[in-house]
Scaffold this active site. Structure first.
Site, short mmCIF file in Angstrom:
data_model
loop_
_atom_site.label_atom_id
_atom_site.label_comp_id
_atom_site.label_asym_id
_atom_site.label_seq_id
_atom_site.Cartn_x
_atom_site.Cartn_y
_atom_site.Cartn_z
N ASP A 72 38.63 49.26 20.25
CA ASP A 72 37.60 48.60 21.05
C ASP A 72 38.09 48.32 22.47
O ASP A 72 37.88 47.23 23.00
CB ASP A 72 37.14 47.33 20.34
N LYS A 129 40.04 30.73 18.54
CA LYS A 129 38.97 31.56 17.98
C LYS A 129 38.64 31.03 16.60
O LYS A 129 39.53 30.82 15.77
CB LYS A 129 39.44 33.01 17.90
N GLU A 177 31.37 34.08 22.85
CA GLU A 177 30.74 34.06 21.55
C GLU A 177 30.47 35.49 21.10
O GLU A 177 30.07 36.33 21.91
CB GLU A 177 29.41 33.31 21.66
N GLY A 178 30.71 35.79 19.83
CA GLY A 178 30.42 37.11 19.30
C GLY A 178 29.50 37.00 18.11
O GLY A 178 28.87 35.97 17.90
N ARG A 238 35.21 44.36 28.54
CA ARG A 238 34.95 43.04 27.94
C ARG A 238 36.14 42.52 27.13
O ARG A 238 36.27 41.32 26.91
CB ARG A 238 33.70 43.11 27.04
N ASN A 239 37.00 43.43 26.68
CA ASN A 239 38.14 43.04 25.85
C ASN A 239 39.47 43.03 26.58
O ASN A 239 40.52 42.94 25.96
CB ASN A 239 38.23 43.96 24.63
N ASP A 267 41.17 40.88 21.69
CA ASP A 267 40.19 41.11 20.63
C ASP A 267 40.59 42.23 19.68
O ASP A 267 40.17 43.38 19.80
CB ASP A 267 38.78 41.37 21.19
N PHE A 321 30.27 37.04 14.87
CA PHE A 321 30.75 36.21 13.76
C PHE A 321 31.57 35.02 14.21
O PHE A 321 31.79 34.09 13.43
CB PHE A 321 31.61 37.06 12.81
N GLY A 322 32.05 35.05 15.43
CA GLY A 322 32.95 33.98 15.86
C GLY A 322 32.68 33.51 17.26
O GLY A 322 31.80 34.00 17.96
N VAL A 374 34.96 31.56 20.80
CA VAL A 374 36.24 31.17 21.36
C VAL A 374 36.03 29.94 22.22
O VAL A 374 35.11 29.91 23.05
CB VAL A 374 36.86 32.32 22.20
N LEU A 379 34.15 29.36 25.50
CA LEU A 379 34.55 30.42 26.43
C LEU A 379 33.79 31.72 26.16
O LEU A 379 33.52 32.49 27.06
CB LEU A 379 36.05 30.69 26.31
N1 ADE Z 1 37.51 34.35 26.18
C1 ADE Z 1 37.80 34.90 25.00
N2 ADE Z 1 39.10 34.78 24.75
C2 ADE Z 1 39.64 34.12 25.77
C3 ADE Z 1 40.96 33.71 26.11
N3 ADE Z 1 41.98 33.95 25.29
N4 ADE Z 1 41.16 33.08 27.25
C4 ADE Z 1 40.13 32.86 28.08
N5 ADE Z 1 38.89 33.23 27.84
C5 ADE Z 1 38.64 33.85 26.70
#
Ligand code: ADE
Length: 301
Positions: free
Chosen positions: A159, A56, A30-31, A163-164, A177, A33-34, A36, A28
């Site tokens: 943050d 995550k 990408e950052g 995007r968050n 996030d 360090f991690g 999802v 879904l």
């Molecule tokens: N992308 C990042 N986190 C998500 C989430 N909880 N649900 C859907 N898309 C995402």
């Protein structure tokens, strides 16, 4: 302070999920360090009743610093408690394998993505903006409610940006996030850890950009102002052409602000400017911002 960074393993154990209940699927997001991934979670016992979740995980699960950061993020989400406008934490897998944070799934993805889609649609047909205005007004009110909740829990997000903000099935906006979030309970505010590499400079208040690097509920309100600007600009990036903390800080100190977007009213821009008061003392809190938004329900588009 050290107390704000501590990890309560007892608290985590109460939220443990057996990773055999997870079936992971597509990526879904990408950052640094991690990442999802989409997944299904089978409830204990009822084998046929699955729920969609987001998982995550770390790119390098052997990195002890990254593990620590993800555990801290989990603890902050636990401290946050349940609220309709904050992404929910279902639990965490930490035994016999990599760390996996199990989160509420947001069907419509991020607000930023939604704004990009809207921009593309509006090029074909301008009326979609006015037709969908109330949806985005409502989302901004919801983000304010989420921020008010964080403030009552003494959490600073640090943050807040399009995007968050994730959008769930019913169109509800959720603050997500917590990678940069801090619990400010102990000291009332937080001084930035040295070595925090990736910071959302263009969303940061001057006091956060400066050497003292202060993050408070009022710096979250500054970021909320930038979020309002992102909505009115249909997901464009703020301050194109300005880069680096020093240059942004200097511009702000010299009274430069993001210009008024074409797609918002003068009144809505005045609200953004209130969020961008240089002196945090004179900035409104999230409750005041929500009331001002509510009093001007046609500010966008
Ligand atoms: N992308 C990042 N986190 C998500 C989430 N909880 N649900 C859907 N898309 C995402």
């Amino acid at each position: 302070g050290s107390t704000s960074g501590s990890i309560d393993m007892e608290l985590l154990k109460e939220k443990e999920i057996d990773r055999n209940r997870l079936q992971c699927g597509q990526l879904l997001g990408e950052g640094a360090f991690g990442r999802v991934v989409k997944a299904t979670l089978t409830p204990p016992e009822e084998v046929d009743l699955e729920v969609m979740v987001a998982v995550k995980e770390l790119k390098d699960d052997d990195d002890p610093q990254a593990r620590q950061a993800l555990l801290r993020e989990t603890c902050i989400m636990l401290l946050c408690g349940n609220h309709d406008n904050v992404l929910g934490l279902k639990g965490i897998c930490f035994r016999d394998g990599p760390l996996q944070l199990v989160l509420e799934y947001a069907e419509h993805g991020s607000l930023l993505h939604l704004l990009w889609t809207l921009r593309a649609e509006s090029k074909l047909n301008r009326t979609v903006l006015v037709n969908k205005r109330h949806i985005f007004e409502n989302m901004m009110l919801e983000v304010c409610c989420g921020l008010e909740h964080l403030a009552t829990r003494r959490l600073v997000h640090r943050d807040i940006a399009a995007r968050n903000i994730l959008i769930c099935g019913k169109g509800t906006a959720k603050i997500a996030d917590f990678g940069l979030a801090r619990d400010v309970y102990a000291v009332g505010y937080h001084r930035q850890d040295r070595g925090d590499a990736l910071l959302p400079l263009k969303w940061m208040a001057p006091e956060s950009l400066k050497n003292e690097a202060r993050f408070t509920h009022k710096s979250d309100v500054w970021s909320f102002g930038v979020l309002l600007w992102e909505v009115a600009q249909l997901g464009r990036t703020p301050y194109p052409g300005i880069d680096g903390a020093d240059r942004i800080y200097d511009a702000l100190q010299n009274h430069f602000r993001l210009p008024r977007p074409q797609l918002c009213t003068e009144e809505r821009y005045q609200l953004m400017l209130k969020c961008w008061k240089f002196n945090e003392e004179t900035r409104p809190d999230a409750t005041t911002v929500r009331k001002l938004l509510k009093a001007d329900p046609n500010g966008f588009f």
